[in-house]
Design an enzyme around this catalytic site. Structure first.
Site, PDB file in Angstrom:
ATOM      1  N   LYS A 135       0.854  -1.190   0.000  1.00 26.78           N
ATOM      2  CA  LYS A 135       0.000   0.000   0.000  1.00 26.78           C
ATOM      3  C   LYS A 135       0.882   1.229   0.000  1.00 26.78           C
ATOM      4  CE  LYS A 135      -4.528   0.942   0.433  1.00 26.78           C
ATOM      5  NZ  LYS A 135      -5.681   0.068   0.163  1.00 26.78           N
TER       6      LYS A 135
HETATM    7  N1  GLU Z   1      -7.398   0.162  -3.075  1.00 25.05           N
HETATM    8  C1  GLU Z   1      -8.167  -1.025  -3.326  1.00 25.05           C
HETATM    9  C2  GLU Z   1      -8.224  -1.886  -2.082  1.00 25.05           C
HETATM   10  O1  GLU Z   1      -8.061  -1.405  -0.984  1.00 25.05           O
HETATM   11  C3  GLU Z   1      -7.721  -1.776  -4.572  1.00 25.05           C
HETATM   12  C4  GLU Z   1      -6.289  -2.213  -4.603  1.00 25.05           C
HETATM   13  C5  GLU Z   1      -5.850  -2.746  -5.947  1.00 25.05           C
HETATM   14  O2  GLU Z   1      -6.653  -2.837  -6.862  1.00 25.05           O
HETATM   15  O3  GLU Z   1      -4.679  -3.060  -6.055  1.00 25.05           O
HETATM   16  O4  GLU Z   1      -8.506  -3.060  -2.146  1.00 25.05           O
END
Ligand code: GLU
Length: 439
Positions: free
Chosen positions: A129
């Site tokens: 993240k």
């Molecule tokens: N931000 C989204 C989540 O928290 C998607 C992450 C992604 O598609 O890599 O799952």
């Protein structure tokens, strides 16, 4: 060392036997919340519990300074992060959020929840993240582009189509992914569409990606309703957050005959006991930037939102929203976590004791990353699928994953959160064990 951090009582000489300060649970922050969730799953891991410390330490943490020139000529510095929590099952995967409250503890927790989520739906990724502590609403488009490009360059050490693949999250979107893709591509000297997902469709994005998280929320909601005998027709729904996740989930529940009675976002809290006109509200949010000022509803006090009479509650905004202070007021039978980490561990226990079924984030909002996986696969093969095919594959993956988790919950008599952690952590730690330690 307290048992809540789970460090072994005795460790061989020289091993790091206490967690560094930034890894310790503060029990208020999201990382503390995550560590408590890991502690709960540990007794169910069997011999894999030997590897559980892996889950309590992100593999890599990168903190970057992101300087940009503002339109008025001054130089502003922002703090950015990219955390790769675990790479045992594949490249890092997870979004990037731009928010004024972003902290390292938060990004660490979000990266760990990505590891669990990706393993829960069995997509071949680890967890990662990123984020920048910034209020993007205060930046011009030019400033936002410079911020995005500089951040992408700074985290360029870690990202890449087979290393770590960012995606949208809170306050980031297809345009920001296009700038990230371009910046990375310029730096490596070749167009690399697979370095990020959630791109615009004309740049190698996938059909259905924007709606995917909301569609996944709806899909697991339907499955849980079937299993618990809750009729969706006429069911009252309350939603916190009306972006990609909450807005789309509300639309799909309304189309299935449910009544969306209350919505809260950063611009206000609105209520209509007859059911809000969801398409009209979506159009209002598009032009006005939030639900505030919507004509077809009454205004409510923010703190009254949690006590609204409803069958289904969907927190789809930020983490730490359902706490010990408001969990007791919740009337819903079903809570579907569209957001990441919206419920604290104490609140989880209160809801459990009240008989409220919580569909945890790590499965409920996994639709987004599932279609990100489809996007990445399509980019690698340069062969693009129809929207119907994407939605059908998404629904199948979500249904199968949910059914498996439901069975584990019944078998061990645990919450769906612990069941999801059991399934996911076993997958992660089994991969860890098979790969072995290097050197
Ligand atoms: N931000 C989204 C989540 O928290 C998607 C992450 C992604 O598609 O890599 O799952």
């Amino acid at each position: 060392m307290s048992s809540s951090t789970g460090a072994p009582a005795a460790t061989p000489a020289g091993a790091v036997h206490t967690l560094p300060s930034y890894l310790q649970a503060d029990h208020l922050g999201p990382w503390g919340n995550y560590l408590q969730q890991v502690d709960r799953v540990t007794p169910y891991l069997g011999s894999l519990a030997r590897w559980v410390e892996t889950l309590k330490r992100p593999k890599r943490i990168l903190i970057v300074d992101v300087p940009i020139e503002l339109d008025n000529g001054t130089i502003a510095h922002y703090e950015g992060y990219r955390v790769q929590h675990n790479l045992s099952r594949g490249p890092g995967k997870g979004g990037v959020r731009f928010h004024q409250d972003v902290t390292l503890s938060e990004v660490m927790a979000l990266s760990a929840w990505m590891s669990v989520k990706n393993a829960a739906v069995n997509v071949p990724y680890g967890g990662a993240k990123g984020g920048i502590r910034v209020d993007p609403k205060k930046l011009s488009m030019g400033e936002l582009e410079r911020l995005t490009r500089r951040y992408t360059s700074e985290i360029g050490l870690l990202i890449g189509p087979s290393k770590d693949i960012p995606a949208p999250d809170v306050n980031t979107n297809g345009q920001i992914m296009a700038w990230m893709m371009d910046t990375y591509s310029m730096n490596v000297g070749a167009t690399a569409t697979g370095v990020v997902t959630g791109k615009p469709v004309d740049l190698g994005g996938s059909l259905g990606r924007v709606e995917a998280t909301g569609r996944g929320v709806y899909t697991v909601g339907v499955e849980a309703a079937k299993l618990t005998g809750l009729a969706l027709e006429g069911a009252r729904v309350a939603v916190q957050g009306f972006g990609n996740v909450g807005g789309i989930a509300a639309k799909l529940f309304a189309e299935a005959g449910a009544k969306v009675v209350a919505v809260q976002d950063h611009t206000g809290t609105i209520f209509n006991g007859q059911g809000l006109d969801v398409p009209a509200l979506l159009a209002h949010v598009k032009t006005r930037g939030g639900v505030g000022g919507f004509a077809g509803a009454d205004v409510m006090k923010a703190e009254e939102f949690w006590a609204v009479d409803c069958e289904i509650l969907i927190p789809a905004a930020l983490e730490g929203q359902i706490t010990k202070d408001n969990a007791g007021q919740i009337k819903a039978k079903l809570v579907i976590e569209g957001a990441n980490g919206p419920t604290t561990t104490e609140a989880d226990d209160i809801l459990h004791d009240k008989g409220v079924l919580v569909l945890p984030d790590v499965i409920a909002n996994a639709g987004g990353v599932t279609v990100s996986y489809f996007e990445w696969v399509q980019d690698f093969s340069s062969f693009f699928w129809s929207e119907d095919e994407i939605n059908a594959r998404l629904v199948r993956i979500m249904q199968e994953a949910f059914a498996g988790i439901w069975q584990v919950a019944q078998e061990h008599k645990v919450s769906l959160r612990t069941a999801t952690f059991i399934v996911a952590c076993k997958r992660i730690l089994h991969a860890r064990e098979m790969r072995g330690l290097y050197p």
